[in-house]
Design a protein around this motif. Structure first.
Motif, PDB file in Angstrom:
ATOM      1  N   ALA A  44      22.635 -32.525 -81.901  1.00 48.94           N
ATOM      2  CA  ALA A  44      23.281 -33.737 -81.394  1.00 48.94           C
ATOM      3  C   ALA A  44      23.194 -33.804 -79.877  1.00 48.94           C
ATOM      4  CB  ALA A  44      24.738 -33.792 -81.855  1.00 48.94           C
ATOM      5  N   GLU A  45      23.382 -32.665 -79.211  1.00 45.33           N
ATOM      6  CA  GLU A  45      23.308 -32.637 -77.753  1.00 45.33           C
ATOM      7  C   GLU A  45      21.904 -32.945 -77.265  1.00 45.33           C
ATOM      8  OE1 GLU A  45      24.711 -28.800 -76.667  1.00 45.33           O
ATOM      9  OE2 GLU A  45      26.812 -29.234 -77.170  1.00 45.33           O
ATOM     10  N   THR A  46      20.893 -32.422 -77.969  1.00 47.25           N
ATOM     11  CA  THR A  46      19.508 -32.688 -77.592  1.00 47.25           C
ATOM     12  C   THR A  46      19.175 -34.166 -77.729  1.00 47.25           C
ATOM     13  OG1 THR A  46      18.773 -30.471 -78.236  1.00 47.25           O
ATOM     14  CG2 THR A  46      17.088 -32.190 -78.136  1.00 47.25           C
ATOM     15  N   LEU A  47      19.550 -34.752 -78.877  1.00 46.46           N
ATOM     16  CA  LEU A  47      19.270 -36.170 -79.104  1.00 46.46           C
ATOM     17  C   LEU A  47      20.086 -37.045 -78.154  1.00 46.46           C
ATOM     18  CD1 LEU A  47      19.120 -36.203 -83.013  1.00 46.46           C
ATOM     19  CD2 LEU A  47      17.198 -36.375 -81.410  1.00 46.46           C
ATOM     20  N   ALA A  48      21.335 -36.651 -77.889  1.00 43.86           N
ATOM     21  CA  ALA A  48      22.168 -37.416 -76.962  1.00 43.86           C
ATOM     22  C   ALA A  48      21.541 -37.428 -75.577  1.00 43.86           C
ATOM     23  CB  ALA A  48      23.577 -36.821 -76.901  1.00 43.86           C
ATOM     24  N   ARG A  49      20.979 -36.281 -75.167  1.00 43.98           N
ATOM     25  CA  ARG A  49      20.324 -36.208 -73.863  1.00 43.98           C
ATOM     26  C   ARG A  49      19.108 -37.134 -73.808  1.00 43.98           C
ATOM     27  NH1 ARG A  49      20.685 -31.271 -73.549  1.00 43.98           N
ATOM     28  NH2 ARG A  49      18.710 -30.660 -74.515  1.00 43.98           N
ATOM     29  N   GLU A  50      18.346 -37.179 -74.900  1.00 45.74           N
ATOM     30  CA  GLU A  50      17.170 -38.052 -74.955  1.00 45.74           C
ATOM     31  C   GLU A  50      17.578 -39.529 -74.930  1.00 45.74           C
ATOM     32  OE1 GLU A  50      14.930 -36.854 -78.365  1.00 45.74           O
ATOM     33  OE2 GLU A  50      14.355 -34.926 -77.497  1.00 45.74           O
ATOM     34  N   ILE A  51      18.729 -39.824 -75.534  1.00 45.21           N
ATOM     35  CA  ILE A  51      19.227 -41.202 -75.523  1.00 45.21           C
ATOM     36  C   ILE A  51      19.729 -41.575 -74.133  1.00 45.21           C
ATOM     37  CG2 ILE A  51      21.062 -42.719 -76.374  1.00 45.21           C
ATOM     38  CD1 ILE A  51      20.806 -41.233 -79.085  1.00 45.21           C
ATOM     39  N   ARG A  52      20.539 -40.698 -73.534  1.00 43.45           N
ATOM     40  CA  ARG A  52      21.138 -41.004 -72.234  1.00 43.45           C
ATOM     41  C   ARG A  52      20.103 -41.087 -71.110  1.00 43.45           C
ATOM     42  NH1 ARG A  52      26.654 -40.718 -72.595  1.00 43.45           N
ATOM     43  NH2 ARG A  52      27.514 -39.513 -74.337  1.00 43.45           N
ATOM     44  N   THR A  53      19.019 -40.330 -71.237  1.00 47.55           N
ATOM     45  CA  THR A  53      17.985 -40.353 -70.199  1.00 47.55           C
ATOM     46  C   THR A  53      16.968 -41.467 -70.415  1.00 47.55           C
ATOM     47  OG1 THR A  53      16.659 -38.719 -71.429  1.00 47.55           O
ATOM     48  CG2 THR A  53      18.175 -37.879 -69.750  1.00 47.55           C
ATOM     49  N   GLY A  54      17.099 -42.202 -71.529  1.00 51.14           N
ATOM     50  CA  GLY A  54      16.216 -43.320 -71.780  1.00 51.14           C
ATOM     51  C   GLY A  54      14.959 -42.996 -72.550  1.00 51.14           C
ATOM     52  N   ARG A  55      14.780 -41.735 -72.946  1.00 50.59           N
ATOM     53  CA  ARG A  55      13.610 -41.395 -73.755  1.00 50.59           C
ATOM     54  C   ARG A  55      13.664 -42.118 -75.094  1.00 50.59           C
ATOM     55  NH1 ARG A  55      11.654 -35.302 -75.664  1.00 50.59           N
ATOM     56  NH2 ARG A  55       9.961 -36.012 -77.020  1.00 50.59           N
ATOM     57  N   LEU A  56      14.869 -42.181 -75.664  1.00 51.36           N
ATOM     58  CA  LEU A  56      15.112 -42.997 -76.853  1.00 51.36           C
ATOM     59  C   LEU A  56      15.879 -44.223 -76.377  1.00 51.36           C
ATOM     60  CD1 LEU A  56      16.197 -40.213 -79.380  1.00 51.36           C
ATOM     61  CD2 LEU A  56      14.041 -41.469 -79.355  1.00 51.36           C
ATOM     62  N   LYS A  57      15.231 -45.366 -76.392  1.00 52.02           N
ATOM     63  CA  LYS A  57      15.798 -46.554 -75.781  1.00 52.02           C
ATOM     64  C   LYS A  57      16.699 -47.335 -76.734  1.00 52.02           C
ATOM     65  CE  LYS A  57      11.991 -47.104 -72.524  1.00 52.02           C
ATOM     66  NZ  LYS A  57      12.828 -46.636 -71.418  1.00 52.02           N
ATOM     67  N   ARG A  58      17.560 -48.128 -76.145  1.00 51.19           N
ATOM     68  CA  ARG A  58      18.479 -48.963 -76.923  1.00 51.19           C
ATOM     69  C   ARG A  58      17.703 -49.882 -77.864  1.00 51.19           C
ATOM     70  NH1 ARG A  58      21.346 -53.909 -76.722  1.00 51.19           N
ATOM     71  NH2 ARG A  58      23.507 -53.653 -77.390  1.00 51.19           N
ATOM     72  N   GLY A  59      18.127 -49.882 -79.128  1.00 51.83           N
ATOM     73  CA  GLY A  59      17.492 -50.714 -80.134  1.00 51.83           C
ATOM     74  C   GLY A  59      16.405 -50.007 -80.918  1.00 51.83           C
ATOM     75  N   GLY A  73      18.287 -46.706 -91.672  1.00 47.86           N
ATOM     76  CA  GLY A  73      18.087 -45.666 -90.667  1.00 47.86           C
ATOM     77  C   GLY A  73      19.119 -45.722 -89.566  1.00 47.86           C
ATOM     78  N   SER A  74      18.839 -44.997 -88.491  1.00 44.30           N
ATOM     79  CA  SER A  74      19.751 -44.912 -87.350  1.00 44.30           C
ATOM     80  C   SER A  74      19.123 -45.578 -86.137  1.00 44.30           C
ATOM     81  CB  SER A  74      20.068 -43.443 -87.028  1.00 44.30           C
ATOM     82  OG  SER A  74      20.724 -42.819 -88.118  1.00 44.30           O
ATOM     83  N   PHE A  75      19.936 -46.401 -85.429  1.00 45.21           N
ATOM     84  CA  PHE A  75      19.446 -47.154 -84.282  1.00 45.21           C
ATOM     85  C   PHE A  75      20.258 -46.793 -83.042  1.00 45.21           C
ATOM     86  CE2 PHE A  75      18.393 -49.518 -88.048  1.00 45.21           C
ATOM     87  CZ  PHE A  75      17.136 -50.057 -87.800  1.00 45.21           C
ATOM     88  N   VAL A  76      19.573 -46.701 -81.911  1.00 46.20           N
ATOM     89  CA  VAL A  76      20.231 -46.388 -80.644  1.00 46.20           C
ATOM     90  C   VAL A  76      21.009 -47.608 -80.173  1.00 46.20           C
ATOM     91  CG1 VAL A  76      19.901 -45.737 -78.234  1.00 46.20           C
ATOM     92  CG2 VAL A  76      18.453 -44.719 -80.019  1.00 46.20           C
ATOM     93  N   THR A  77      22.286 -47.424 -79.876  1.00 52.24           N
ATOM     94  CA  THR A  77      23.110 -48.515 -79.368  1.00 52.24           C
ATOM     95  C   THR A  77      23.491 -48.311 -77.908  1.00 52.24           C
ATOM     96  OG1 THR A  77      25.104 -47.411 -80.196  1.00 52.24           O
ATOM     97  CG2 THR A  77      24.083 -49.067 -81.621  1.00 52.24           C
ATOM     98  N   PHE A  78      23.244 -47.119 -77.368  1.00 52.86           N
ATOM     99  CA  PHE A  78      23.602 -46.810 -75.975  1.00 52.86           C
ATOM    100  C   PHE A  78      22.506 -47.293 -75.037  1.00 52.86           C
ATOM    101  CE2 PHE A  78      23.297 -43.855 -72.340  1.00 52.86           C
ATOM    102  CZ  PHE A  78      24.553 -44.021 -71.794  1.00 52.86           C
ATOM    103  N   ASP A  79      22.866 -47.977 -73.931  1.00 49.57           N
ATOM    104  CA  ASP A  79      21.846 -48.422 -72.983  1.00 49.57           C
ATOM    105  C   ASP A  79      22.081 -47.923 -71.561  1.00 49.57           C
ATOM    106  OD1 ASP A  79      23.870 -49.962 -71.997  1.00 49.57           O
ATOM    107  OD2 ASP A  79      22.877 -51.871 -72.268  1.00 49.57           O
ATOM    108  N   GLY A  80      23.023 -46.977 -71.418  1.00 48.86           N
ATOM    109  CA  GLY A  80      23.181 -46.339 -70.115  1.00 48.86           C
ATOM    110  C   GLY A  80      24.041 -47.083 -69.122  1.00 48.86           C
ATOM    111  N   ARG A  81      24.611 -48.229 -69.534  1.00 51.86           N
ATOM    112  CA  ARG A  81      25.429 -48.990 -68.600  1.00 51.86           C
ATOM    113  C   ARG A  81      26.852 -49.088 -69.151  1.00 51.86           C
ATOM    114  NH1 ARG A  81      21.417 -53.985 -67.889  1.00 51.86           N
ATOM    115  NH2 ARG A  81      20.749 -53.283 -69.931  1.00 51.86           N
ATOM    116  N   PRO A  82      27.737 -48.154 -68.743  1.00 51.40           N
ATOM    117  CA  PRO A  82      29.052 -48.068 -69.360  1.00 51.40           C
ATOM    118  C   PRO A  82      29.921 -49.304 -69.227  1.00 51.40           C
ATOM    119  CG  PRO A  82      28.956 -46.740 -67.352  1.00 51.40           C
ATOM    120  CD  PRO A  82      27.555 -47.162 -67.683  1.00 51.40           C
ATOM    121  N   LEU A  83      29.665 -50.146 -68.232  1.00 52.20           N
ATOM    122  CA  LEU A  83      30.481 -51.344 -68.078  1.00 52.20           C
ATOM    123  C   LEU A  83      29.825 -52.577 -68.677  1.00 52.20           C
ATOM    124  CD1 LEU A  83      31.967 -50.896 -64.502  1.00 52.20           C
ATOM    125  CD2 LEU A  83      33.038 -50.461 -66.711  1.00 52.20           C
ATOM    126  N   ASP A  84      28.714 -52.386 -69.369  1.00 54.38           N
ATOM    127  CA  ASP A  84      28.040 -53.501 -70.035  1.00 54.38           C
ATOM    128  C   ASP A  84      28.797 -53.810 -71.316  1.00 54.38           C
ATOM    129  OD1 ASP A  84      26.405 -55.249 -71.323  1.00 54.38           O
ATOM    130  OD2 ASP A  84      24.570 -54.132 -70.967  1.00 54.38           O
TER     131      ASP A  84
END
Length: 239
Positions: A14-29, A69-80
């Motif tokens: 989970a930490e590895t995938l979360a890092r890939e999501i937060r850094t934008g490697r796995l993009k929103r959507g 399946g599973s879709f990325v919903t995080f886009d790195g902008r906490p106030l969005d």
């Protein structure tokens, strides 16, 4: 001991995938690889992968829907606020609770005409958000399209209590939109819903969001406590 190893494995994944999501490697959507592919990548069982995905879902990073399946919903902008006010507030260290006031299918030809959509069928989702053990800070009246994948929404409710995750589960991810903000006194009806005195001033926000292909995602009208929500604009050239 085996249980401890399982916990450590799924948390590490989970930490590895979360890092890939937060850094934008796995993009929103984007859709995550399937369970088989992830199990092969990390050399673990599918049960371990499911536990890791559950962790990511709890963190608000992904939405998982059976058969899709599973879709990325995080886009790195906490106030969005496309991520939802709960996430926006949580990322600022504010804990909230949400009360569902209404969840039903409605026909609203006037709204359909205003938005330029063909079907007048919407799901009405009204919610009040309060600070944990504190006052209400928002009243949100959302209208989302009555698409096929959401027909059982009144019976089954929102996925994990999250409207963002529910919309993502049927591929409705906001890519663009418009928002209008004003301010004014609460009328008696809204004040009663919020548990606030009539006449107290709140921000009023109306937002419409669309997918990249032009499908309606959500029309929402929100009343927001100005002590918790602010309008931030940028203009001019970046230095």
């Amino acid at each position: 001991m085996a249980d401890d190893v399982h916990v450590l494995k799924h948390q590490s994944i989970a930490e590895t995938l979360a890092r890939e999501i937060r850094t934008g490697r796995l993009k929103r959507g984007s859709r995550l690889p399937g369970e088989h592919a992830l199990a092969a990548r990390f050399s673990v069982s599918r049960n371990t992968i499911r536990s890791a995905l559950t962790e990511l879902s709890r963190e608000g990073l992904i939405a998982t829907h059976s058969g899709r399946g599973s879709f990325v919903t995080f886009d790195g902008r906490p106030l969005d606020d496309r991520l939802g006010w709960a996430r926006a507030l949580a990322d600022q260290g504010v804990s909230t609770e949400t009360k569902l006031l209404r969840l039903e299918r409605v026909d609203d030809p006037e709204l359909a005409e205003r938005l330029g959509v063909d079907s007048p069928s919407f799901f009405a989702i009204d919610r009040v958000r309060t600070l944990t053990h504190g006052p209400a800070v928002s009243l949100e009246r959302s209208r989302i399209p009555g698409v096929d994948g959401l027909l059982d929404l009144p019976a089954h409710g929102l996925i994990g209590g999250s409207l963002t995750a529910t919309l993502a589960s049927v591929g409705l991810l906001a890519d663009r939109g418009e928002e209008w903000v004003s301010a004014g006194p609460l009328d008696e009806t809204d004040a009663a819903e919020l548990g606030r005195p009539a006449g107290e001033w709140f921000l009023t926000a109306r937002r419409v969001s669309w997918t990249a292909t032009g499908e309606l995602v959500e029309h929402v009208e929100s009343l927001l406590d100005p002590l918790r929500f602010q309008l931030h604009l940028r203009f001019g050239s970046e230095s």
